[in-house]
Design an enzyme around this catalytic site. Structure first.
Site, mmCIF file in Angstrom:
data_model
loop_
_atom_site.group_PDB
_atom_site.id
_atom_site.type_symbol
_atom_site.label_atom_id
_atom_site.label_comp_id
_atom_site.label_asym_id
_atom_site.label_seq_id
_atom_site.Cartn_x
_atom_site.Cartn_y
_atom_site.Cartn_z
ATOM 1 N N HIS A 137 0.837 -1.135 -0.156
ATOM 2 C CA HIS A 137 -0.132 0.023 0.041
ATOM 3 C C HIS A 137 0.939 1.270 0.058
ATOM 4 O O HIS A 137 0.453 2.411 0.329
ATOM 5 C CB HIS A 137 -0.894 0.139 1.260
ATOM 6 C CG HIS A 137 -1.833 -1.317 1.382
ATOM 7 N ND1 HIS A 137 -2.520 -1.660 0.503
ATOM 8 C CD2 HIS A 137 -1.899 -1.979 2.432
ATOM 9 C CE1 HIS A 137 -3.110 -3.038 0.797
ATOM 10 N NE2 HIS A 137 -2.586 -3.052 2.124
ATOM 11 N N HIS A 195 -6.571 -4.674 -1.607
ATOM 12 C CA HIS A 195 -5.789 -5.908 -1.451
ATOM 13 C C HIS A 195 -5.762 -6.830 -2.872
ATOM 14 O O HIS A 195 -5.719 -8.118 -2.563
ATOM 15 C CB HIS A 195 -6.239 -6.718 -0.418
ATOM 16 C CG HIS A 195 -5.959 -5.950 0.861
ATOM 17 N ND1 HIS A 195 -6.633 -5.035 1.391
ATOM 18 C CD2 HIS A 195 -4.696 -6.203 1.729
ATOM 19 C CE1 HIS A 195 -6.415 -4.544 2.712
ATOM 20 N NE2 HIS A 195 -5.225 -4.968 2.861
#
Ligand code: ADP
Ligand code: ADP
Ligand code: MG
Ligand code: MG
Ligand code: MG
Ligand code: MG
Lengths: 201, 329, 329, 201
Positions: B56, B218
């Site tokens: 991320h 994700h």
């Protein structure tokens, strides 16, 4: 117990890509890789555990999984092994009743951490029916192998059942109805563990 | 899989090393793992810890520094970190005022953070946590584990970080974090999937005329697959969903047009152009806009839009000084 | 072609509008075209103007603001802007102290800027320009139009911008810009091509195990196609070429690990980890590092490495305040 | 002249994708798109130019190209048309000698701006041989159409020739030897202009 855990580790390693693939379809594709990493770490500790009681071995296994797997499977399986270990503290042999108790404790640990129940497309859909079958068999006086064989069959059916339902727990729940038709990776890894236990007990 | 990496198993470690080397005056890596803390620990303030899977970037390590986080824990790619790593981070940054963990709402993250916080409490550390759940994509969030935590998390870091820096108490910092969480909403989409290094292939396949709406961060598929449409129409769909969730009309908002990692800035600016026109038309006043890669899914191409309702308190904390690798103010 | 855009013909205009809307207190768009200037013109300083084709975002509009540029002109994607647009930018920002244009070394850019500067001079505006040519990839640069201007341009904006902000003369600002140009070197590579919206398909095709070494920033192929190798080995190849070009040993350097637009930050950090180890080993001292998307080729995946030799003057200007959408210091 | 320019605009528009494709192979893939944009703008101004002298029309064409095409082709072709226009100022007809003068001025403008010579894989590799052939024909007393036909053939050969050489000017020079084997987009567009001129004169 050490040999059983080594066999489980080998099985998880063998199915690593398949488990990852299943997780990829409905979630984030890390289940196989993370489980394999965790069981590798467990194996690295097992030889030093030779001669220890089953409880200690399972507790170490659980703690190792917690500190290496991460994600959901780490705390869930980690807690399961730790709780099973606590139940079997001091034991060097495991009979049918012991296995029922250990599995019950393991499932309890998973439910405490994950707050899920059956029908939510998780590892519980393999573990709970397996537990019911095992308990029934043992209480009816069957020997451990026979009862466990029925439990493994129930787990396998549970894995099949996960294909038919929608996930309402875990990452797969985010895709809603789109999770239907896919097999749950956690239920699958749980089935592999029971299957390997049966083959090596 | 085509990636600029070395060995797959070293991705997280080398990434964190590279981050810390980019700002050695601000960041320090703990020896015990992929944990980043401020180079100079600041006492007398509530310490903020966040974390989650890697992938991320710049979240969360890039937000460690003055005015934001004190520590960040990076798990394996898309995998929540383990309790022992989180515990080490908490221990390293803990002060007398306590530690607040900022956790994104995923089963794994919450379980691992809870276990770590229990370990810290056993050691006498005052520790608590908040759960960010800004993603409005998930439809019947009542029947799931609730909404996901996505790009809005950066605003929790920013605003709670600013209050913590001022010396507020753990309860006050937690309260303002929860105020941000109550007022921030996000929704995202993607035109390409991303590839987890360990998986070696994309999470899903999309045809040239397809997109995923309602993705998380994700690499998982979104809530629906639709035909690709012009950027403005996509942005409108996301904004409708966001502004239907809570009432923004007449409010002042901070906006994030967030790239998922592989989206060119050109496209984010094009989206932002529409976002502003849309909000103007709806009577929603834009206080400030952030356009860029703030909370990503490795190399996924796509974007999310975040709106945060502001009041005077949040505005002043939003504006307060921040000096981190990924956000300066 | 899979892009988050509306009509192809509107890409540049919407992009610039979106940029300006992201920072309305800092930026203003001229009505005459895709030209961005500071919202508040500052008198009494040399005005800096840069520009080039679009597709390099955040360059150049993102670098308009205090301490850097006064104006930026965006041409069509990968196409130098026309003289009349450049002329409008020069006219809008010009002060008594004059205007310095920062031009990247491409035939088109130079011709268009020269014509614009001639037009400005005819109007009595004091105007001059420098040409940035930091790319060491091009082999026999004597037999071409010379080296290309790439990511090092951002450091020219930063350092010349800092000196201009202090009120230095046109000659002084030009001299420091040329000092940066003399001391900055860059080389880049790509693992995927990018797609010009108007062309509709990628500039080249690469197999899964191939990369282009020595690319510029216009989607063109590089100087050679090679088998993909680990990130460290690629970075080493680029660094060897850069450090062979001028002597960096014993010097202090500023480093840019620049993403080409589609590269995840994770990979840039992994590259940076190696860059630092390499420079340490060579006895090259790292003064500061910038990791991110500073000069891009739309959504190309790849990176470039830039090294700038610093002395005390350059260090202090490098550190001076900058407050622009894409670079704050 | 207005009809000729409209015909050129139509040809460029027709070949837009092909020119872009050629530019994509060795450089940045914008030549066709930018030229078409420029000639669209020229066409939009042509009707208002009805009755004006050739010089003014060409000058306006050049200025329009400069302010709409951008890149290298904008200033190069723009200057070429402006220079040709200056040469033909006040004329309403164009004979062979005029065309020679205009083309010479155009090429001079390109060389002044771009500082290239033949053999560098640019538009000059089409224009210079065309100019030589045209001049030779006109000086030998051929009529305009015959001489121009030879010039067009020379330009076509020049385009072919660009495939055999390495670019040393413009963006294609950055890829060095890899530019060999590819046809130069600028030479190609120059050939189209001459070919269209011949067909419409
Ligand atoms: N709340 C829960 N209770 C029980 N099992 C769960 C729960 N959430 C997820 N799981 C199981 O965990 C599996 C996913 O594990 P893993 O991929 O390792 O974690 P993550 O979802 O964090 O990536 C799912 O397939 C499911 O069987
Ligand atoms: N210095 C030069 N002199 C003459 N022609 C040139 C020169 N540089 C480039 N060209 C011509 O310009 C063409 C490219 O034009 P275009 O694609 O519009 O510009 P850019 O290269 O700026 O993208 C080349 O194919 C070549 O024929
Ligand atoms: Mg998973
Ligand atoms: Mg995971
Ligand atoms: Mg161009
Ligand atoms: Mg071109």
């Amino acid at each position: 117990m050490i040999d059983i855990l080594k066999a489980i580790a080998a099985k998880i390693d063998e199915e690593k890509d398949y488990l990852t693939e299943l997780d990829n379809e409905i979630a984030d594709g890390d289940h196989g890789v993370n489980m394999a990493k965790g069981f590798d770490a467990v194996v690295a500790k097992l030889d030093a555990m030779a001669g220890k009681d089953i409880g200690s071995i399972l507790k170490t296994t659980g703690m190792t999984l917690v500190s290496t797997v991460g994600g959901s499977a780490g705390p869930l399986y980690g807690t399961a092994f730790m709780k099973a270990g606590a139940k079997l503290a001091g034991k060097n042999e495991m009979d049918g009743k012991d296995l029922v108790d250990a599995l019950e404790a393991a499932i309890g640990g998973i439910q405490m951490r994950g707050k899920a129940t059956t029908g939510e497309k998780t590892m519980l859909d393999a573990l709970c029916p397996a537990f019911d079958a095992l308990k029934e068999g043992i209480e009816a006086g069957e020997d451990l192998k026979d009862a466990l064989a029925k439990a493994v069959k129930a787990a396998e059916d549970g894995v099949e059942y996960t294909k038919t339902i929608k996930a309402t727990k875990g990452r797969a729940s985010y895709i809603g109805d789109r999770s239907i038709g896919h097999q749950d990776p956690g239920a699958t890894s749980a089935f592999y563990m029971l299957e390997t236990l049966l083959a090596n007990i | 899989m085509k990636k600029l990496i070395n060995e797959v198993v070293n991705v997280e470690e080398e990434m964190i090393l590279g981050l810390v080397k980019s700002a050695p005056d601000k960041l320090r890596k703990l020896d015990c793992g992929t944990v980043v803390v401020r180079a100079n620990k600041k006492e007398g303030k509530v310490a903020l810890v966040s974390g989650g899977g890697s992938g991320h970037e710049p979240a969360h390590g890039g937000y460690v520094g003055e005015g934001m986080l004190d520590g960040a824990v990076a798990g394996a790619v898309f995998t929540s970190p383990t309790p022992d790593q989180i515990y080490e981070a908490i221990k390293a940054v803990a002060t007398d005022k306590g530690v607040l963990c900022i956790v994104k709402n995923y089963t794994g993250d919450i379980m691992n953070f809870e276990m770590a916080i229990d370990m810290a409490k056993d050691e006498g550390i005052k520790a608590d946590y908040v759960v960010v759940n800004d993603d409005v994509a998930v439809k019947d969030s009542l029947y799931t584990t609730g909404r996901r935590g996505v790009a809005g998390t950066v605003l929790v870091h920013k605003i709670a970080g600013a209050l913590a820096e001022k010396g507020a108490s753990l309860e006050e910092v937690k309260a303002v974090a929860e105020k941000v969480i109550a007022n921030v909403r996000t929704m995202g989409m993607a035109i390409t999937a991303c590839t987890m290094p360990a998986a070696g292939k994309p999470g899903f396949e999309l045809a040239d005329n397809e997109m995923e709406i309602g993705i998380g961060i994700h690499g998982e598929p979104g809530t629906s697959r639709e035909a690709l449409k012009p950027a403005n129409a996509i942005a409108e769909e996301l904004l409708n969903k966001i502004t239907d969730d809570i009432d923004f009309v007449g409010k002042e908002v901070a906006v994030i047009v967030n790239g998922m990692g592989g989206t060119p800035l050109m496209e984010l600016y094009i989206v932002n152009n529409f976002v502003h026109d849309y909000l103007d038309k709806k009577g929603i006043k834009i206080y400030d806009t952030m356009v860029g890669n703030y909370m990503t899914s490795i190399e996924m191409a796509g974007f999310s839009i975040t709106l945060l309702r502001l009041d005077d308190e949040l505005k002043s904390l939003y504006n307060a000084k921040a000096d981190t690798p990924a956000l300066k103010r």
